[in-house]
Design a protein around this motif. Structure first.
Motif, PDB file in Angstrom:
ATOM      1  N   LEU A 166       0.821  -1.143   0.042  1.00 41.05           N
ATOM      2  CA  LEU A 166       0.012   0.143   0.033  1.00 41.05           C
ATOM      3  C   LEU A 166       0.770   1.246   0.079  1.00 41.05           C
ATOM      4  N   GLU A 167       1.981   1.139   0.603  1.00 42.46           N
ATOM      5  CA  GLU A 167       2.689   2.446   0.881  1.00 42.46           C
ATOM      6  C   GLU A 167       3.425   2.715  -0.513  1.00 42.46           C
ATOM      7  N   ALA A 168       3.908   1.633  -1.133  1.00 42.51           N
ATOM      8  CA  ALA A 168       4.608   1.786  -2.640  1.00 42.51           C
ATOM      9  C   ALA A 168       3.239   2.240  -3.465  1.00 42.51           C
ATOM     10  N   LEU A 169       2.305   1.799  -3.562  1.00 44.60           N
ATOM     11  CA  LEU A 169       1.239   2.294  -4.346  1.00 44.60           C
ATOM     12  C   LEU A 169       0.811   3.999  -4.151  1.00 44.60           C
ATOM     13  N   GLN A 170       0.654   4.259  -2.858  1.00 47.06           N
ATOM     14  CA  GLN A 170       0.384   5.642  -2.524  1.00 47.06           C
ATOM     15  C   GLN A 170       1.493   6.480  -2.976  1.00 47.06           C
ATOM     16  N   GLY A 171       2.518   5.948  -2.726  1.00 47.04           N
ATOM     17  CA  GLY A 171       3.772   6.922  -3.291  1.00 47.04           C
ATOM     18  C   GLY A 171       3.924   6.866  -4.531  1.00 47.04           C
ATOM     19  N   ALA A 172       3.449   6.148  -5.596  1.00 47.05           N
ATOM     20  CA  ALA A 172       3.206   6.238  -6.907  1.00 47.05           C
ATOM     21  C   ALA A 172       2.033   6.770  -7.444  1.00 47.05           C
ATOM     22  N   GLY A 173       1.214   7.305  -6.347  1.00 41.82           N
ATOM     23  CA  GLY A 173      -0.236   7.772  -6.906  1.00 41.82           C
ATOM     24  C   GLY A 173      -0.937   6.930  -7.470  1.00 41.82           C
ATOM     25  N   VAL A 174      -1.071   5.660  -7.258  1.00 37.01           N
ATOM     26  CA  VAL A 174      -2.011   4.732  -7.709  1.00 37.01           C
ATOM     27  C   VAL A 174      -2.997   4.459  -6.756  1.00 37.01           C
ATOM     28  N   ALA A 175      -4.195   4.487  -7.575  1.00 38.37           N
ATOM     29  CA  ALA A 175      -5.579   4.292  -6.675  1.00 38.37           C
ATOM     30  C   ALA A 175      -5.600   3.013  -5.955  1.00 38.37           C
ATOM     31  N   SER A 176      -5.468   3.006  -4.764  1.00 39.77           N
ATOM     32  CA  SER A 176      -5.485   1.744  -4.024  1.00 39.77           C
ATOM     33  C   SER A 176      -6.042   1.809  -2.713  1.00 39.77           C
ATOM     34  N   GLU A 177      -6.320   0.762  -2.119  1.00 36.81           N
ATOM     35  CA  GLU A 177      -7.019   0.623  -0.739  1.00 36.81           C
ATOM     36  C   GLU A 177      -6.706  -0.854  -0.162  1.00 36.81           C
ATOM     37  N   LEU A 178      -6.677  -0.717   1.136  1.00 37.00           N
ATOM     38  CA  LEU A 178      -6.423  -1.700   1.944  1.00 37.00           C
ATOM     39  C   LEU A 178      -7.548  -2.239   2.995  1.00 37.00           C
ATOM     40  N   LEU A 179      -8.060  -3.336   2.728  1.00 32.68           N
ATOM     41  CA  LEU A 179      -9.282  -3.726   3.578  1.00 32.68           C
ATOM     42  C   LEU A 179      -8.716  -4.618   4.766  1.00 32.68           C
ATOM     43  N   THR A 180      -8.654  -4.351   6.054  1.00 33.29           N
ATOM     44  CA  THR A 180      -8.196  -5.135   6.984  1.00 33.29           C
ATOM     45  C   THR A 180      -9.409  -6.095   7.581  1.00 33.29           C
ATOM     46  N   VAL A 181      -9.176  -7.179   7.972  1.00 32.81           N
ATOM     47  CA  VAL A 181     -10.219  -7.855   8.614  1.00 32.81           C
ATOM     48  C   VAL A 181      -9.814  -8.325   9.943  1.00 32.81           C
ATOM     49  N   PRO A 182     -10.199  -7.550  11.010  1.00 33.25           N
ATOM     50  CA  PRO A 182     -10.013  -7.643  12.051  1.00 33.25           C
ATOM     51  C   PRO A 182     -10.169  -9.188  12.916  1.00 33.25           C
ATOM     52  N   GLY A 183      -9.161  -9.695  13.411  1.00 32.36           N
ATOM     53  CA  GLY A 183      -8.961 -11.145  13.995  1.00 32.36           C
ATOM     54  C   GLY A 183      -9.096 -11.860  12.885  1.00 32.36           C
ATOM     55  N   GLY A 184      -8.826 -11.507  11.366  1.00 34.15           N
ATOM     56  CA  GLY A 184      -8.796 -12.428  10.379  1.00 34.15           C
ATOM     57  C   GLY A 184      -7.430 -13.072  10.332  1.00 34.15           C
ATOM     58  N   GLY A 185      -7.500 -14.382   9.795  1.00 33.62           N
ATOM     59  CA  GLY A 185      -6.333 -15.142   9.524  1.00 33.62           C
ATOM     60  C   GLY A 185      -5.881 -15.150   8.112  1.00 33.62           C
ATOM     61  N   HIS A 186      -5.318 -16.130   7.599  1.00 32.33           N
ATOM     62  CA  HIS A 186      -4.866 -16.233   6.245  1.00 32.33           C
ATOM     63  C   HIS A 186      -6.204 -16.936   5.621  1.00 32.33           C
ATOM     64  N   GLY A 187      -6.987 -15.783   5.236  1.00 36.42           N
ATOM     65  CA  GLY A 187      -8.397 -16.012   4.558  1.00 36.42           C
ATOM     66  C   GLY A 187      -9.344 -16.827   5.632  1.00 36.42           C
ATOM     67  N   LYS A 188     -10.355 -17.677   5.089  1.00 36.79           N
ATOM     68  CA  LYS A 188     -11.091 -18.223   6.075  1.00 36.79           C
ATOM     69  C   LYS A 188     -11.734 -17.377   6.861  1.00 36.79           C
ATOM     70  N   PHE A 189     -12.259 -16.184   6.524  1.00 36.30           N
ATOM     71  CA  PHE A 189     -12.864 -15.115   7.048  1.00 36.30           C
ATOM     72  C   PHE A 189     -14.316 -15.529   7.310  1.00 36.30           C
ATOM     73  N   ASP A 190     -14.982 -14.981   8.235  1.00 36.65           N
ATOM     74  CA  ASP A 190     -16.560 -15.216   8.586  1.00 36.65           C
ATOM     75  C   ASP A 190     -17.191 -14.809   7.449  1.00 36.65           C
ATOM     76  N   THR A 191     -18.613 -15.289   7.761  1.00 37.04           N
ATOM     77  CA  THR A 191     -19.618 -14.962   6.716  1.00 37.04           C
ATOM     78  C   THR A 191     -19.721 -13.703   6.369  1.00 37.04           C
ATOM     79  N   ALA A 192     -20.069 -12.681   7.444  1.00 34.55           N
ATOM     80  CA  ALA A 192     -20.441 -11.408   7.487  1.00 34.55           C
ATOM     81  C   ALA A 192     -18.998 -10.543   6.935  1.00 34.55           C
ATOM     82  N   ALA A 193     -17.834 -10.779   7.425  1.00 37.38           N
ATOM     83  CA  ALA A 193     -16.684 -10.196   6.401  1.00 37.38           C
ATOM     84  C   ALA A 193     -16.594 -10.713   5.083  1.00 37.38           C
ATOM     85  N   ARG A 194     -16.770 -11.703   4.618  1.00 35.50           N
ATOM     86  CA  ARG A 194     -16.819 -12.201   3.168  1.00 35.50           C
ATOM     87  C   ARG A 194     -17.714 -11.536   2.471  1.00 35.50           C
ATOM     88  N   ALA A 195     -19.054 -11.352   3.070  1.00 34.56           N
ATOM     89  CA  ALA A 195     -19.963 -10.683   2.269  1.00 34.56           C
ATOM     90  C   ALA A 195     -19.626  -9.060   2.023  1.00 34.56           C
TER      91      ALA A 195
END
Length: 294
Positions: free
Chosen positions: A248-277
């Motif tokens: 994200l830092e590299a993208l923002q530094g280059a002026g690229v449209a970008s966004e990071l969505l973080t999933v609180p408590g989320g592991g390596h995928g396998k997010f809960d149903t509400a987070a996936r939706a």
């Protein structure tokens, strides 16, 4: 609920839909045609295949395309057996292409990157036949597939990594990177010179460090890098979320449209149903903002 680098939205419960509207929505979320096991490349006598799920609205004109690359540490995994996991994209008017690529037991880096770049080239060459819009290609992947989606999109069109027959592929218009490694030189466990998964894919030989760097999407970010949405769990123990922060830092530094969505408590995928939706809703909103979705 998502957090950190993007404002999380609390979505109201939808009102009940009439039966006719439900039927129309369901029809829009199914492919109009399915083409399985299409060979897009043959290399070292290995046929590499992909599945095409054509947009429900493909007959109305060229459709945008989501190209999906599966995860598995570049060593295992396979493309999904069904289109159902892609139904939100189909419902938004996308065609979907799910791609097989060579795993580390078949060929080391940069083979998988060459394969996914060839898949993008194939989409461009078959645009008229399958009703693809080559100007609206979205690379999407999870874990190692997220890394490959980034590499497919971030390398320049004249990259020396590409094989001759796959050069001149269409430019990827956007990327959906779900918890993929961004810099292979900086995903090093404590007390180890290299990450074992990276070493297995790249190999262990003099000069391997240079290949690690060449296979790091964050190092290819520039002003022409396509818009990128990143999704990552903040408790991921497989690919640390620090990888997505540095991307994200590299993208923002280059002026690229970008966004990071973080999933609180989320592991390596396998997010809960509400987070996936919510992730799906936010991903489609991101693509609409880039003019790539209905």
């Amino acid at each position: 609920m998502l957090g950190a680098c993007a404002l999380a939205l609390l979505l109201p419960a939808p009102a009940a839909m009439p039966a006719a509207a439900r039927a129309e929505t369901a029809a829009r979320a199914q492919p109009s045609q399915i083409h399985r096991d299409v060979v897009y490349r043959t290399v070292d006598d290995v046929e590499l295949r992909l599945d095409v799920y054509r947009s429900p609205t493909a007959d109305e004109g060229p459709a945008p395309v989501v190209v999906y690359f599966h995860g598995g540490g570049w060593a295992r995994g396979q493309r999904p057996e069904s289109w159902k996991g892609f139904s939100p994209f189909l419902g938004a008017g996308f065609s979907v292409v799910a791609v097989q690529y060579r795993l580390s037991g078949q060929a080391r880096a940069p083979a998988a990157v060459q394969d996914v770049r060839c898949a993008i080239h194939w989409i461009g060459s078959k645009a008229a036949e399958y009703g693809f819009d080559p100007d609206r290609i979205v690379a999407y992947g999870t874990s190692a597939g997220g890394h490959l989606a980034l590499m497919a999109a971030y390398l320049p069109q004249d990259s020396a990594i590409d094989v001759p027959e796959c050069r001149g592929a269409p430019r990827v218009a956007a990327v959906l990177d779900f918890y993929g490694p961004a810099d292979l030189t900086r995903i090093v466990p404590e007390g180890s010179p290299r990450h074992p998964t990276v070493a297995r894919w790249v190999g262990d030989y003099p000069g391997a460090a240079a290949m690690d760097a060449a296979m790091s999407p964050a190092r290819h970010v520039g002003e022409n890098t396509p818009p990128t949405l990143i999704v990552h769990g903040d408790r991921d123990k497989v690919v640390p979320i620090a990888q997505s922060f540095l991307l994200l830092e590299a993208l923002q530094g280059a002026g690229v449209a970008s966004e990071l969505l973080t999933v609180p408590g989320g592991g390596h995928g396998k997010f809960d149903t509400a987070a996936r939706a919510e992730i799906v809703d936010r991903a489609l909103a991101f693509l609409r903002a880039q003019g790539l979705a209905d």
